[in-house]
Design a protein around this motif. Structure first.
Motif, PDB file in Angstrom:
ATOM      1  N   ASN A 120      85.660  53.431  45.976  1.00 50.51           N
ATOM      2  CA  ASN A 120      84.989  52.353  46.707  1.00 50.51           C
ATOM      3  C   ASN A 120      84.923  52.675  48.198  1.00 50.51           C
ATOM      4  O   ASN A 120      85.935  52.622  48.896  1.00 50.51           O
ATOM      5  N   CYS A 121      83.731  53.020  48.670  1.00 49.05           N
ATOM      6  CA  CYS A 121      83.525  53.365  50.087  1.00 49.05           C
ATOM      7  C   CYS A 121      82.767  52.272  50.825  1.00 49.05           C
ATOM      8  O   CYS A 121      82.215  52.502  51.900  1.00 49.05           O
ATOM      9  N   VAL A 122      82.691  51.091  50.206  1.00 47.45           N
ATOM     10  CA  VAL A 122      81.956  49.981  50.835  1.00 47.45           C
ATOM     11  C   VAL A 122      82.748  49.462  52.036  1.00 47.45           C
ATOM     12  O   VAL A 122      83.974  49.381  51.993  1.00 47.45           O
ATOM     13  N   GLY A 123      82.042  49.117  53.079  1.00 49.60           N
ATOM     14  CA  GLY A 123      82.695  48.493  54.224  1.00 49.60           C
ATOM     15  C   GLY A 123      81.712  47.589  54.926  1.00 49.60           C
ATOM     16  O   GLY A 123      80.497  47.853  54.928  1.00 49.60           O
ATOM     17  N   GLU A 148      84.532  42.794  52.052  1.00 47.71           N
ATOM     18  CA  GLU A 148      85.801  43.467  51.730  1.00 47.71           C
ATOM     19  C   GLU A 148      86.556  42.706  50.623  1.00 47.71           C
ATOM     20  O   GLU A 148      86.994  43.309  49.644  1.00 47.71           O
ATOM     21  N   PHE A 149      86.679  41.384  50.804  1.00 48.71           N
ATOM     22  CA  PHE A 149      87.563  40.612  49.940  1.00 48.71           C
ATOM     23  C   PHE A 149      86.849  40.136  48.670  1.00 48.71           C
ATOM     24  O   PHE A 149      87.275  40.449  47.556  1.00 48.71           O
ATOM     25  N   ARG A 352      92.231  54.909  38.675  1.00 45.63           N
ATOM     26  CA  ARG A 352      90.942  54.391  38.174  1.00 45.63           C
ATOM     27  C   ARG A 352      90.146  53.750  39.304  1.00 45.63           C
ATOM     28  O   ARG A 352      88.929  53.731  39.254  1.00 45.63           O
ATOM     29  N   VAL A 353      90.858  53.140  40.252  1.00 45.15           N
ATOM     30  CA  VAL A 353      90.176  52.549  41.413  1.00 45.15           C
ATOM     31  C   VAL A 353      90.746  53.219  42.664  1.00 45.15           C
ATOM     32  O   VAL A 353      91.944  53.111  42.930  1.00 45.15           O
ATOM     33  N   ILE A 354      89.892  53.938  43.368  1.00 51.52           N
ATOM     34  CA  ILE A 354      90.322  54.578  44.616  1.00 51.52           C
ATOM     35  C   ILE A 354      89.636  53.830  45.749  1.00 51.52           C
ATOM     36  O   ILE A 354      88.400  53.783  45.816  1.00 51.52           O
ATOM     37  N   GLN A 355      90.438  53.199  46.579  1.00 53.28           N
ATOM     38  CA  GLN A 355      89.912  52.289  47.592  1.00 53.28           C
ATOM     39  C   GLN A 355      89.991  52.932  48.966  1.00 53.28           C
ATOM     40  O   GLN A 355      91.060  53.378  49.377  1.00 53.28           O
ATOM     41  N   VAL A 356      88.840  53.007  49.645  1.00 57.88           N
ATOM     42  CA  VAL A 356      88.857  53.466  51.030  1.00 57.88           C
ATOM     43  C   VAL A 356      89.091  52.238  51.897  1.00 57.88           C
ATOM     44  O   VAL A 356      88.214  51.384  52.021  1.00 57.88           O
ATOM     45  N   SER A 357      90.293  52.137  52.443  1.00 52.52           N
ATOM     46  CA  SER A 357      90.640  51.022  53.317  1.00 52.52           C
ATOM     47  C   SER A 357      90.602  51.531  54.754  1.00 52.52           C
ATOM     48  O   SER A 357      89.675  52.273  55.108  1.00 52.52           O
ATOM     49  N   SER A 358      91.587  51.237  55.551  1.00 52.31           N
ATOM     50  CA  SER A 358      91.559  51.718  56.944  1.00 52.31           C
ATOM     51  C   SER A 358      92.968  51.758  57.515  1.00 52.31           C
ATOM     52  O   SER A 358      93.796  50.875  57.212  1.00 52.31           O
ATOM     53  N   ALA A 359      93.218  52.763  58.331  1.00 44.04           N
ATOM     54  CA  ALA A 359      94.433  52.734  59.147  1.00 44.04           C
ATOM     55  C   ALA A 359      94.344  51.489  60.013  1.00 44.04           C
ATOM     56  O   ALA A 359      93.255  51.065  60.408  1.00 44.04           O
ATOM     57  N   GLY A 360      95.473  50.873  60.295  1.00 45.84           N
ATOM     58  CA  GLY A 360      95.481  49.728  61.215  1.00 45.84           C
ATOM     59  C   GLY A 360      95.439  48.375  60.531  1.00 45.84           C
ATOM     60  O   GLY A 360      95.548  47.348  61.209  1.00 45.84           O
ATOM     61  N   LYS A 391      90.471  43.542  54.916  1.00 46.92           N
ATOM     62  CA  LYS A 391      90.713  44.809  54.197  1.00 46.92           C
ATOM     63  C   LYS A 391      92.119  44.804  53.593  1.00 46.92           C
ATOM     64  O   LYS A 391      92.324  45.268  52.473  1.00 46.92           O
ATOM     65  N   LEU A 392      93.077  44.285  54.363  1.00 50.03           N
ATOM     66  CA  LEU A 392      94.447  44.215  53.851  1.00 50.03           C
ATOM     67  C   LEU A 392      94.517  43.261  52.651  1.00 50.03           C
ATOM     68  O   LEU A 392      95.188  43.549  51.645  1.00 50.03           O
ATOM     69  N   ALA A 393      93.808  42.146  52.752  1.00 53.82           N
ATOM     70  CA  ALA A 393      93.803  41.188  51.630  1.00 53.82           C
ATOM     71  C   ALA A 393      93.194  41.842  50.379  1.00 53.82           C
ATOM     72  O   ALA A 393      93.657  41.630  49.252  1.00 53.82           O
ATOM     73  N   ALA A 394      92.164  42.664  50.597  1.00 52.48           N
ATOM     74  CA  ALA A 394      91.548  43.369  49.455  1.00 52.48           C
ATOM     75  C   ALA A 394      92.536  44.377  48.860  1.00 52.48           C
ATOM     76  O   ALA A 394      92.649  44.502  47.634  1.00 52.48           O
ATOM     77  N   GLU A 395      93.271  45.078  49.717  1.00 54.58           N
ATOM     78  CA  GLU A 395      94.300  46.015  49.222  1.00 54.58           C
ATOM     79  C   GLU A 395      95.297  45.274  48.334  1.00 54.58           C
ATOM     80  O   GLU A 395      95.651  45.733  47.247  1.00 54.58           O
ATOM     81  N   ASN A 396      95.749  44.106  48.841  1.00 50.77           N
ATOM     82  CA  ASN A 396      96.762  43.354  48.078  1.00 50.77           C
ATOM     83  C   ASN A 396      96.225  42.904  46.730  1.00 50.77           C
ATOM     84  O   ASN A 396      96.932  42.932  45.722  1.00 50.77           O
ATOM     85  N   MET A 397      94.956  42.524  46.712  1.00 52.74           N
ATOM     86  CA  MET A 397      94.356  42.108  45.435  1.00 52.74           C
ATOM     87  C   MET A 397      94.339  43.294  44.457  1.00 52.74           C
ATOM     88  O   MET A 397      94.640  43.154  43.275  1.00 52.74           O
TER      89      MET A 397
END
Ligand SMILES: NC(=O)c1ccc[n+]([C@@H]2O[C@H](COP(=O)([O-])OP(=O)(O)OC[C@H]3O[C@@H](n4cnc5c(N)ncnc54)[C@H](OP(=O)(O)O)[C@@H]3O)[C@@H](O)[C@H]2O)c1
Length: 487
Positions: A120-123, A148-149, A352-360, A391-397
Motif C-alpha cells: 500500500n503506497c497510497v498517501g 490514510e485511516f 500479506r499487507v505491506i504498508q508504506v507509512s512514514s517516519a515521524g 497514518k499512526l491510527a492506520a498502522e494501529n488498525m
C-alpha cells in the motif's frame, strides 16, 4: 545413432549454466570472458513470483514498486484512482492489470483475488501552495483521515477474506502468472551432456508452464531435465516443511532435486513422485524425505540438505531411479509435465499487507520534542490535517487486524537514483532521506521474508553504496517484533 548427438545443444547447455566439463564453473574465466560476453555472467532477474497488488501505483513510490516487481518476475495489479493516468505513467506489460479503486470508498471486493500480498503506497496528497500559511503546503483532495485511516479500513475489509487464515506457503514459481523471468531462470539439462540424444523444452502457457520433449535411451542416454541457474541470492526455506507441486503429468515417475551447494556437479537432494495422466494433482515432497544423490547414486556421506540455502531446483524424467534401479513408470518417447506452481509449504506466514507509512508518525504526540530540525510533516502535522496522526491510527488498525503485515516507515523520499545502503531502525528517531527506488527494492524483498511479518521498521539511506544482495532477513531479525506472541 551416435551421429544424432548435437554439439550445438551441448554447448548451449554449458553456456546457459555457465559451466565447463571437468572444470565445473566458468567463474575462473570471468575476468577474461566478462568484458567480451557481459550477458554470460548476468545473474537471472528472477527474485520471486505470484500476483502482487500495488495500491497508489500511479504515485511516485507506487510507480517505482511496480517497475521493480515486474522486473523481478512478479505479476502486478495496479490499484489506481485514475485509469488514464495509470495508462500514461505505468509500463505496458502483459502481467500488469489496472483496477480503478478510490480508497476513500469501499473497494472492489475482488481487488485482491488471486494475489499473494498488497503493497500500500497510497498517501494523502500534499502539495506546495505559496498562498497557504507556513510552511506553504496544503492537502489536496480527500483529507488524511479519509485517505490514510478510512483507506486502511476499506483495504482491510477487502483483504480479510483473501488473507486471513490462509495456508502458509511460499510461492517459489507461480506459473498461474507466467512472467518471463520465471522462464528465463530455467534451462534444459538433458543426457546430451553425456552423449545422449534426448531433448527437452520448457514453455510458458497462459496459466502454467510445460516441461516437454522426447526422452530416448539411445547412446546410453535416458534422461531429460530442466534446472534453474543458481539463484541469487539462494532461497532460504528454513521453517518450511517441504516442496508442494501442482502438476498435470503423463503417468510417469519424475524426480525433483534441490541443491544447497552452488557447485555445478555437486550432490543434489532428490525425491521421486508419480503423476497421474492428464490429471491435476498436488504433490507434497517433505524435505525430510529428500535423499542425497551424486550422478544417480545415493551419496551416503553427504551432509544433510541445507534448506536455508537453496541454490537450484531441477525436475527430471529418467530411465533410472537411484543406484541403477529402473524407474518403474518410465517409457521412452514424448513426455509432458505441466506445472502450475512450485511452493514451499508448512512454514511461517509471509507478509500479506505491506504498508508504506512514514517516519515521524509518533512524534506529534511527543510533548517535549524539539521541533527544530524535524521534517515539515512533524512540525505542521495539525495544519496538514493531522496527516501523521492518521497514518499512526492506520498502522494501529493494521496491527490489530490479525493479518500478517509489515509496516515500513520511510524518512523523506526523493526521486534520486537508488543504490544506497539502507539503515533499518525502530523507535521513530530517524531523520534523513532515501530514494523511492531503494525503498521499492526493499519493499519487494519483504514479500519473501517470514521474519518481516509483524514488524514495524524505519528506513533511511546511508551514504554507503548498497550491497548487491543485502541480507534483510538477518537485519530484520535484530529488530523486535510488534507482537510479543509472534516470532
Ligand atoms: N514524500 C515523502 O517524503 C514521504 C516520506 C515518508 C512517507 N511518505 C509516504 O509514502 C507514501 C508514498 O509517498 P509518495 O511521495 O510516493 O506519494 P505520492 O507520489 O503523492 O503518491 C500517493 C499515491 O496515493 C494515491 N492516492 C491518494 N489519494 C487516494 C485515494 N483516495 N484513493 C486511491 N489512491 C489515492 C495517489 O493517487 P494519484 O496518483 O491518482 O494522485 C498516489 O498514487 C505515502 O503514504 C506517503 O505519505 C512520503
Amino acid at each position: 545413432m551416435a551421429n544424432n548427438w548435437e554439439l550445438g545443444r551441448f554447448l548451449d547447455t554449458l553456456r546457459f549454466f555457465q559451466t565447463l566439463p571437468f572444470v565445473g564453473t566458468l567463474e575462473p574465466l570471468r575476468p577474461v570472458l566478462a568484458p567480451l560476453l557481459p550477458d554470460l555472467f548476468k545473474p537471472p532477474a528472477y527474485r520471486g513470483s505470484g500476483l502482487v497488488v500495488v495500491m497508489g501505483a500511479t504515485g511516485r513510490t507506487g510507480q517505482a514498486v511496480v517497475k521493480t516487481l515486474l522486473a523481478q518476475g512478479y505479476a502486478v495489479r495496479a490499484g489506481v484512482r485514475d485509469r488514464a493516468k495509470a495508462e500514461s505513467v505505468l509500463p505496458k506489460a502483459p502481467f500488469l492489470d489496472i483496477v480503478v479503486a478510490d480508497v476513500t470508498q469501499p473497494l472492489p471486493a475482488d481487488l485482491l483475488q488471486g494475489s499473494r500480498a498488497v503493497i500500500n503506497c497510497v498517501g494523502a496528497k500534499v502539495q506546495p501552495n505559496p498562498n497557504a500559511p507556513p510552511p506553504g503546503l496544503e492537502i489536496v483532495g480527500a483529507s488524511p483521515e479519509a485517505v490514510e485511516f478510512e483507506g486502511m479500513r476499506h483495504l482491510l475489509a477487502c483483504a480479510q477474506p483473501y488473507f486471513q487464515n490462509q495456508p502458509n506457503t511460499y510461492p517459489l514459481f507461480d506459473y498461474r502468472y507466467p512472467t518471463p523471468p520465471l522462464k528465463e531462470v530455467w534451462g534444459a539439462l538433458d543426457d546430451v551432456v553425456m552423449g545422449g540424444v534426448s531433448a527437452s523444452q520448457f514453455y510458458l502457457k497462459d496459466h502454467s508452464a510445460l516441461f516437454t520433449g522426447l526422452v530416448s535411451t539411445e547412446n546410453s542416454g535416458g534422461f531429460v531435465s530442466i534446472r534453474t541457474r543458481n539463484l541469487t541470492p539462494p532461497l532460504n526455506l528454513q521453517g518450511y516443511t517441504g516442496i508442494q507441486l501442482r502438476v498435470r503429468g503423463d503417468g510417469q515417475r519424475y524426480k525433483f532435486f534441490l541443491r544447497s551447494d552452488p557447485a555445478w556437479d555437486g550432490v543434489g537432494y532428490a525425491i521421486s513422485f508419480d503423476t497421474v495422466a492428464d490429471q491435476w494433482i498436488t504433490v507434497e515432497l517433505p524435505f525430510s524425505h529428500f535423499i542425497p544423490v551424486f550422478r544417480a547414486r545415493t551419496a551416503t556421506n553427504a551432509p544433510p540438505l541445507n534448506v536455508g540455502q537453496i541454490y537450484s531446483l531441477q525436475l527430471m524424467l529418467s530411465k533410472f531411479e537411484y543406484d541403477g534401479a529402473l524407474n518403474p513408470h518410465f517409457r521412452p518417447g514424448t513426455l509432458s509435465l505441466e506445472i502450475e506452481s512450485i511452493q514451499a509449504y508448512g512454514g511461517l506466514p509471509l507478509p500479506r499487507v505491506i504498508q508504506v507509512s512514514s517516519a515521524g508518525v509518533t512524534r506529534p504526540q511527543q510533548a517535549d520534542l524539539d521541533l527544530k530540525g524535524q521534517p515539515l510533516a512533524v512540525q505542521y502535522n495539525d495544519q496538514l490535517g493531522g496527516i501523521l496522526t492518521w497514518k499512526l491510527a492506520a498502522e494501529n488498525m493494521l496491527r490489530q487486524s490479525g493479518l500478517p503485515y509489515t509496516i515500513v516507515r520511510p524518512c523523506g523520499l526523493t526521486d534520486q537514483p537508488g543504490g544506497k545502503e539502507l539503515r533499518l531502525d525502530q523507535g521513530d528517531r530517524l531523520t534523513g532521506s532515501l530514494s523511492r527506488e531503494d525503498l521499492a527494492a526493499f519493499l519487494a524483498s519483504l514479500l519473501n521474508l517470514p521474519v518481516a511479518c509483524y514488524r514495524t521498521v524505519e528506513v533511511v539511506a546511508t551514504d554507503q553504496a548498497a550491497e548487491a544482495y543485502p541480507n534483510w532477513a538477518a537485519r530484520l531479525a535484530q529488530l523486535p517484533s510488534d507482537c510479543l506472541d509472534r516470532p
